[in-house]
Design a protein around this motif. Structure first.
Motif, mmCIF file in Angstrom:
data_model
loop_
_atom_site.group_PDB
_atom_site.id
_atom_site.type_symbol
_atom_site.label_atom_id
_atom_site.label_comp_id
_atom_site.label_asym_id
_atom_site.label_seq_id
_atom_site.Cartn_x
_atom_site.Cartn_y
_atom_site.Cartn_z
ATOM 1 N N ILE A 170 0.924 -1.205 -0.005
ATOM 2 C CA ILE A 170 -0.107 0.043 0.017
ATOM 3 C C ILE A 170 0.839 1.168 0.027
ATOM 4 C CG2 ILE A 170 -2.040 -1.153 1.066
ATOM 5 C CD1 ILE A 170 -1.159 0.375 3.548
ATOM 6 N N GLY A 171 2.251 1.049 -0.097
ATOM 7 C CA GLY A 171 2.969 2.043 -0.390
ATOM 8 C C GLY A 171 3.359 3.029 1.092
ATOM 9 N N ARG A 172 3.565 2.371 2.089
ATOM 10 C CA ARG A 172 3.669 2.922 3.231
ATOM 11 C C ARG A 172 5.113 2.379 3.782
ATOM 12 N NH1 ARG A 172 -1.685 3.144 6.932
ATOM 13 N NH2 ARG A 172 -0.953 1.095 7.617
ATOM 14 N N GLY A 173 6.345 3.157 3.019
ATOM 15 C CA GLY A 173 7.558 2.820 3.406
ATOM 16 C C GLY A 173 8.010 3.153 4.848
ATOM 17 N N ASP A 174 7.565 4.208 5.227
ATOM 18 C CA ASP A 174 7.913 4.787 6.513
ATOM 19 C C ASP A 174 7.575 3.558 7.513
ATOM 20 O OD1 ASP A 174 8.843 7.496 6.442
ATOM 21 O OD2 ASP A 174 7.179 7.749 5.515
ATOM 22 N N ASN A 175 6.316 2.860 7.479
ATOM 23 C CA ASN A 175 6.076 1.946 8.507
ATOM 24 C C ASN A 175 6.823 0.446 8.498
ATOM 25 O OD1 ASN A 175 4.043 3.532 9.495
ATOM 26 N ND2 ASN A 175 2.303 2.524 8.940
ATOM 27 N N ALA A 176 6.953 0.444 6.907
ATOM 28 C CA ALA A 176 7.739 -0.903 6.563
ATOM 29 C C ALA A 176 9.251 -0.927 7.396
ATOM 30 C CB ALA A 176 7.932 -0.986 5.178
ATOM 31 N N TRP A 177 9.678 0.510 7.235
ATOM 32 C CA TRP A 177 11.047 0.765 7.669
ATOM 33 C C TRP A 177 11.231 0.535 9.160
ATOM 34 C CZ3 TRP A 177 16.119 0.158 7.243
ATOM 35 C CH2 TRP A 177 16.872 0.955 7.866
ATOM 36 N N GLU A 178 10.071 1.093 10.006
ATOM 37 C CA GLU A 178 9.812 1.103 11.493
ATOM 38 C C GLU A 178 9.945 -0.096 11.782
ATOM 39 O OE1 GLU A 178 6.845 3.014 14.919
ATOM 40 O OE2 GLU A 178 6.748 3.511 12.839
ATOM 41 N N ALA A 189 11.993 10.086 4.407
ATOM 42 C CA ALA A 189 13.147 11.084 4.546
ATOM 43 C C ALA A 189 14.487 10.544 3.643
ATOM 44 C CB ALA A 189 13.488 10.936 5.975
ATOM 45 N N TRP A 190 14.371 9.341 3.264
ATOM 46 C CA TRP A 190 15.902 8.973 2.562
ATOM 47 C C TRP A 190 16.070 9.668 1.269
ATOM 48 C CZ3 TRP A 190 16.511 2.866 2.342
ATOM 49 C CH2 TRP A 190 16.720 2.351 3.412
ATOM 50 N N THR A 230 15.005 12.448 -4.563
ATOM 51 C CA THR A 230 14.979 14.065 -4.240
ATOM 52 C C THR A 230 13.616 14.387 -3.868
ATOM 53 O OG1 THR A 230 14.958 14.398 -6.607
ATOM 54 C CG2 THR A 230 17.068 14.464 -5.801
ATOM 55 N N ASN A 231 12.603 13.814 -4.504
ATOM 56 C CA ASN A 231 11.129 14.054 -4.026
ATOM 57 C C ASN A 231 10.835 13.825 -2.666
ATOM 58 O OD1 ASN A 231 10.959 15.774 -6.668
ATOM 59 N ND2 ASN A 231 10.769 13.603 -7.496
ATOM 60 N N HIS A 232 11.578 12.942 -2.114
ATOM 61 C CA HIS A 232 11.289 12.274 -0.730
ATOM 62 C C HIS A 232 9.907 11.709 -0.811
ATOM 63 C CE1 HIS A 232 14.801 13.786 1.202
ATOM 64 N NE2 HIS A 232 14.655 14.893 0.601
ATOM 65 N N SER A 275 25.562 0.553 -15.429
ATOM 66 C CA SER A 275 25.304 1.409 -14.463
ATOM 67 C C SER A 275 23.730 2.042 -14.607
ATOM 68 C CB SER A 275 25.986 2.674 -14.832
ATOM 69 O OG SER A 275 25.823 3.827 -13.955
ATOM 70 N N VAL A 276 22.872 1.859 -13.796
ATOM 71 C CA VAL A 276 21.622 2.189 -13.637
ATOM 72 C C VAL A 276 21.183 3.356 -12.708
ATOM 73 C CG1 VAL A 276 19.224 1.258 -13.331
ATOM 74 C CG2 VAL A 276 21.090 -0.376 -14.208
ATOM 75 N N ILE A 277 20.663 4.164 -12.985
ATOM 76 C CA ILE A 277 20.102 5.334 -12.235
ATOM 77 C C ILE A 277 18.579 5.418 -12.169
ATOM 78 C CG2 ILE A 277 19.943 7.889 -11.659
ATOM 79 C CD1 ILE A 277 22.644 8.101 -13.034
ATOM 80 N N VAL A 278 17.693 5.256 -10.998
ATOM 81 C CA VAL A 278 16.484 4.927 -10.680
ATOM 82 C C VAL A 278 16.244 6.359 -10.069
ATOM 83 C CG1 VAL A 278 14.778 3.881 -9.745
ATOM 84 C CG2 VAL A 278 16.409 2.542 -10.734
ATOM 85 N N GLU A 279 15.032 7.036 -10.723
ATOM 86 C CA GLU A 279 14.540 8.256 -9.831
ATOM 87 C C GLU A 279 13.247 8.142 -9.548
ATOM 88 O OE1 GLU A 279 14.875 11.972 -12.100
ATOM 89 O OE2 GLU A 279 16.979 11.288 -13.135
ATOM 90 N N MET A 280 13.116 8.281 -8.271
ATOM 91 C CA MET A 280 11.691 8.025 -7.359
ATOM 92 C C MET A 280 11.037 9.397 -7.746
ATOM 93 S SD MET A 280 12.654 5.665 -4.321
ATOM 94 C CE MET A 280 10.905 5.425 -3.761
ATOM 95 N N GLY A 281 9.569 9.417 -7.803
ATOM 96 C CA GLY A 281 8.777 10.405 -7.763
ATOM 97 C C GLY A 281 7.289 10.108 -7.647
#
Length: 812
Positions: A666-674, A752-753, A774-776, A806-812
Motif C-alpha cells: 500500500i506504499g507506506r515505506g515509513d511503516n515498513a522501515w519502522e 526521508a531517505w 530527491t522528491n522524498h 550503471s543504472v540510475i532510478v529516480e523516484m517520484g
C-alpha cells in the motif's frame, strides 16, 4: 549493555567478555561437515545429520550452561587455564572471540602467554581444523604443557543419551602416533569412524573419560591436567574421549603453531580394514596430510575467506546507515546460508534430535539463499518435492542424511504444499532455469510415482483448493504455518503432542484464513508461471480458484477492521472482535495484505492500521492480542504458553516481515522501515543484556508486551526470520526484485531517505544501481537510465554474462 562490537571490515563480530548473556555461537562448515561453536569453544561436530552422525558429545540445558566442546588446557607451572575462559574459568588477562563467516577465532592471554585458537571447516572437507598459535610475550623462558580434549558421541545422538546399558560397553578407539581414532560399532554395522590428530609428536594421550577427569571431576578440573601427566588410557567401553598432551618450551618472544584436525571418514564395505580389527586409515591420513603444517592450514583458511568474499559480493547496499548495511551485506545473508544448511534442526535451542529439515521451512529458507548458490537451491527443491505425496500433501519434515520423510511427524499441515511454489518460482526468477520444471521427481521418494516438478506444483495448488471447509476457506489440518494453532487436537493428555494429535477431525469446520491468503499470494505466482509457459488453460482454471478464494475471504474472512485468523472445529471465529482473547492475529493480516485482498476497497489499509494499533509494541509486532490467559482446548498449544511468549503474543519475528511487505503493497515505506528496524539485531546491540541472544543474527521470538520480561529473545539462528527479513528488505523495501526477464526495481522506502546504492550480480552480469529520491516519496519510479540511456520500464533486462552496467532510478 554491549558485550562486543562489529568489525565490518573483517566481517566479524568481536566478543570482548566470555560471560555473554547467553552462549553466542557460530557455525563452521557449509556443505557436509558442520560444527557449532560458542564464544567459549563449547559445541559439537557432526556429518550431515546432527542426530544420526554426531561426532562429539554435547549436553543441552546443562548446569553450568554450555558445558562440553573442543577444549584446550594450558598448564603453566601451577596455573591451569583455557584460551576461551571455559571450562577452567581461570581469570584471563585478556580475552577476545571473533565470530566470522564460517570460522571462529578465540584469543586468551594469561601470565605472559597468549593462545589463539582458530576454528574452521575447509571447503569440501569432512573435518574441522583447529589451529593453535602459542606465543611467549614474557621475558622468561616458559615451559608449558598443552592438553587437547574432545568427547566422542556414539553416533546416534538420541541413543547416546539413553541406552547406557549398551553404550557403556561399546566404545572403541585406536591410537597411532599423534592420531586418536574413534571406531565404536565400526566392526559391525557402521562404515564410518572419526579421528582427532595433531601435527606434532605428543608426550602422551588419553581416550578414557574417567581416567582423564577423575570420576567426580568436571570439565574445569581434569585430573590428568592437574597432575601434568597423561595416563595413555585406552577406552574399552564407558565414555571414549580424545586428548593429546604436548610439552613445549618457549623462549621470550617465541611462537609455536599446532594444527589439530577433527575429522570423519566413510569406507566402503570392501575397504574397511587394513588388517583384522585395524581400521583402514587411508582417507584420514590423506586429509591430515592436507593440513599438516600451519602454512597449509592458513592456505585453506584464505580459500574459505575468498569463498565468502565472493558470495557476499552478489548483493550489496550502501545506504549511509552502517547498521542496515552490515545486516544486509553480511550477517543477514550469512544467517540465510546457515538456515539453508540446517533448516530448524540444530542450534543451541534445537538439539538436532527432534526435528529434521522442514518442508515448509526449507522452501521459505530458499528465498534468502537462492541468490548465493542457485545450484544448491535447485538440488534442495528436488529433495523437498520428493517427500510430497501424490495428492499434494507432504511430510512435514525429512531427515537430511536419508532425505526421506519423517514418519514420526507425518503430514497434515495444510499450508506446507503452497510453499513449494514459492521456493521453485524464486529459484527460476533468480537463475532463469525453467528446465527444473521438467525434472522427474518422485512422490514419497518412490521413483515409480515420479512426475515432473511442474506437476508437483499443480498438486500443491490443488491440495489447497481440494480441501476447503464450509466457508470456502482452506481446511487447516493439524495446523498451518502456526504449528501451535491446533484446531483439531482437543488434548487434555500431557503425554500427547499438540501438533501430531487429532482427537477431533470428522466433520471439522476448522478453516484457515492464513492459508487462504497464502493461496492467493503464491497462486498468483503460479498463474503467472503458467502463462509464461504457455499453459493458458491451467492458468485460467487456477485464476477461477483464486477469484473464488478472494471472494470467500472478503465474505467470511473479514471482521470489519481486520482479517480474522480462522474458524475453529465448531465453525466459530478465531481472531475476531467477537473473541474475548486473541481478537487479532498477525499471520492472516500479513498474508492477506501481501496478497492485496480488498486493496481497492481499503481493506488492506484498515487491516494494517489495526495491526499497528493492537499488535505493535516497542519490541516488534506481537503474534496475537489480547494474549491468552487460560487454556482453550479448542485452540491447542498456542494457549498453553504464558502470555507474551512464543505463539501466545510473543513477537514472532518470522512473520513480522509479512506486515512489512504488506505495508509496501500500500506504499507506506515509513511503516515498513519502522517495523524492520524494530527487530533487526544490529539495532538492538546496545540492549544485549536484555535481548540476550546474539546481536548479529535474528532470533525466532522476542518476548512481547504481555511477558514477564518484554524484549528478551529466544531461539536465535535457525528461524525463517532470516530469509523473510532479507526478502523484505532487499526485494520490497529496497525493491531490487528478480523476475523472469530481469530485475524489477520498485523501492518502498522512508520518505526521508535521499536514496541508496546497490550492487547486484544477476545471471552473470553486474548491475550498479543508484536510487535517487530527491522528491522524498516512499514509492514510485518516474525515470530509469541504463548506461546513460533512457529505459522505459523499471524492469532491467538480462545482460550478457561478464558485463557491468550503471543504472540510475529516480523516484517520484
Amino acid at each position: 549493555m554491549k558485550f562486543g562490537y562489529f568489525d565490518d571490515k573483517n566481517r566479524e563480530y568481536v566478543i570482548t567478555s566470555p560471560q555473554t548473556p547467553w552462549p553466542w555461537i557460530n557455525y563452521l562448515g557449509n556443505e557436509d561437515f558442520f560444527s557449532l561453536i560458542s564464544n567459549t569453544a563449547g559445541g559439537y561436530s557432526f556429518y550431515k545429520d546432527a542426530k544420526f552422525r554426531r561426532l562429539t558429545r554435547y549436553r543441552y540445558n546443562n548446569v553450568p550452561m554450555d558445558s562440553g566442546g573442543r577444549y584446550f588446557y594450558i598448564k603453566d607451572e601451577e596455573t591451569i587455564w583455557s584460551p576461551g575462559w571455559k571450562p577452567c574459568k581461570t581469570p584471563l588477562d585478556s580475552y577476545e572471540c571473533r565470530h566470522g563467516m564460517n570460522y571462529t577465532s578465540i584469543l586468551g592471554e594469561k601470565n605472559g602467554i597468549s593462545v589463539k585458537a582458530l576454528f574452521f571447516v575447509p571447503l569440501k572437507t569432512w573435518a574441522e581444523i583447529q589451529k593453535l598459535t602459542i606465543t611467549n610475550n614474557s621475558e622468561a623462558v616458559k615451559k608449558l604443557k598443552l592438553f587437547s580434549f574432545t568427547e566422542w558421541c556414539l553416533w546416534n545422538a538420541a541413543a547416546d543419551m539413553e541406552n547406557f546399558q549398551r553404550n557403556f560397553s561399546t566404545g572403541e578407539v585406536e591410537i597411532e602416533g599423534s592420531v586418536i581414532y574413534h571406531k565404536t560399532e565400526y566392526k559391525e554395522r557402521r562404515d564410518h569412524y572419526a579421528y582427532y590428530s595433531v601435527n606434532a609428536p605428543i608426550r602422551g594421550f588419553d581416550t578414557d573419560r574417567e581416567t582423564f577427569f577423575g570420576l567426580y571431576n568436571g570439565f574445569e578440573e581434569p585430573q590428568v591436567v592437574a597432575d601434568g601427566k597423561p595416563r595413555n588410557s585406552v577406552a574399552h567401553g564407558w565414555s571414549p574421549i580424545a586428548s593429546h598432551c604436548i610439552e613445549l618450551e618457549l623462549q621470550p618472544g617465541e611462537t609455536k603453531e599446532f594444527v589439530f584436525v577433527l575429522g570423519y571418514v566413510e569406507n566402503g564395505s570392501d575397504e574397511k580394514w587394513e588388517s583384522k580389527n585395524i581400521i583402514n586409515k587411508t582417507k584420514a591420513k590423506a586429509t591430515i596430510a592436507k593440513f599438516d603444517t600451519a602454512v597449509k592450514a592458513d592456505a585453506a583458511f584464505i580459500e574459505l575467506r575468498a569463498y565468502w568474499n565472493n558470495l557476499l559480493s552478489i548483493f550489496n547496499v550502501t545506504s549511509g546507515d552502517e547498521k542496515l548495511d552490515r545486516m544486509v551485506n553480511i550477517w543477514n545473508q550469512y544467517q540465510c546460508m546457515i538456515t539453508f544448511c540446517f533448516s530448524r534442526s540444530t542450534s543451541f535451542f534445537e538439539s538436532g534430535i527432534g526435528r529434521g529439515m522442514g518442508f515448509r521451512d526449507s522452501n521459505q529458507d530458499l528465498i534468502g539463499f537462492v541468490h548465493q548458490i542457485p545450484e544448491r537451491a535447485r538440488e534442495r527443491i528436488i529433495d523437498i518435492a520428493s517427500t510430497q505425496f501424490p495428492d499434494g500433501g507432504c511430510y512435514h519434515q525429512y531427515q537430511p542424511l536419508t532425505k526421506r520423510g519423517n514418519n514420526d511427524i507425518g503430514g497434515g499441515f495444510n499450508d506446507d504444499p503452497m510453499w513449494l511454489i514459492l521456493g521453485t518460482i524464486s529459484y527460476i526468477k533468480e537463475s532463469g532455469d525453467f528446465t527444473i520444471l521438467d525434472e522427474m521427481v518422485p512422490f514419497d521418494n518412490d521413483i515409480s510415482l515420479a512426475k515432473t516438478l511442474f506437476d508437483h506444483l499443480t498438486v500443491s495448488f490443488d491440495h489447497v483448493v481440494n480441501n476447503l471447509g464450509p466457508h470456502g476457506l482452506p481446511l487447516i489440518g493439524r495446523a498451518d504455518w502456526n504449528d501451535c494453532l491446533n484446531l483439531n487436537c482437543f488434548s487434555n493428555d500431557p503425554n500427547e503432542s499438540f501438533q501430531t494429535t487429532e482427537n477431533k477431525t470428522e466433520g471439522t469446520k476448522a478453516e484457515s484464513v492464513m492459508i487462504a491468503g497464502l493461496l492467493v499470494v503464491y497462486g498468483k505466482d503460479y498463474i503467472e508461471l503458467c502463462r509464461k509457459l504457455g499453459k493458458t488453460v491451467e492458468a485460467t482454471r487456477a485464476q477461477k480458484e483464486i477469484d473464488k478464494m478472494i471472494g470467500a475471504v472478503k465474505q467470511h474472512g473479514w471482521d470489519g477492521e481486520w482479517f480474522i485468523r480462522a474458524y475453529d472445529y465448531f465453525g466459530h471465529k478465531v481472531g475476531s472482535n467477537e473473541n474475548e482473547e486473541g481478537k487479532i492475529f498477525i499471520e492472516s493480516n500479513g498474508l492477506c495484505t501481501m496478497a492485496g485482498i480488498g486493496l481497492e476497497e481499503g481493506l488492506c489499509k484498515k487491516a494494517l492500521d489495526s495491526v499497528k494499533e493492537r499488535l505493535y509494541c516497542e519490541h516488534g509486532i506481537v503474534l496475537n492480542n489480547p494474549a491468552f490467559t487460560e487454556y482453550y482446548i479448542e485452540y491447542g498449544e498456542i494457549s498453553s504458553y504464558p502470555p507474551g511468549y512464543k505463539e501466545n503474543a510473543g513477537v514472532f519475528c518470522h512473520n513480522n516481515p509479512w506486515i512489512m511487505i504488506g505495508e509496501t503493497v500500500i506504499g507506506r515505506g515509513d511503516n515498513a522501515w519502522e517495523y524492520y528496524r524494530k527487530i533487526c539485531p544490529s539495532y538492538l546491540e546496545e540492549v544485549s543484556d536484555l535481548h540476550k541472544t546474539e546481536p548479529y543474527v535474528y532470533a525466532q521470538m522476542i518476548a512481547g508486551k504481555d511477558a514477564f520480561r518484554p524484549g528478551e529473545a529466544k531461539n536465535s539462528w535457525l528461524t525463517g526470520t532470516a530469509s523473510w527479513n532479507f526478502y523484505a528488505i532487499s526485494q520490497f523495501i529496497l525493491g531490487i526484485r528478480p523476475d523472469y526477464d530481469g530485475i524489477r526495481v520498485d523501492p518502498c522506502i522512508p520518505s526521508a531517505w535521499k536514496g541508496f546504492e546497490i550492487t547486484r550480480k544477476f545471471r552473470g552480469a553486474t548491475y550498479n544501481i543508484r536510487v535517487v529520491n530527491t522528491n522524498h516519496v516512499s514509492k514510485g519510479v518516474v525515470k530509469v537510465t541504463i548506461d546513460g540511456n533512457i529505459h522505459n520500464s523499471n524492469l532491467l533486462p538480462v545482460f550478457e554474462t561478464g558485463t557491468t552496467h550503471s543504472v540510475i532510478v529516480e523516484m517520484g
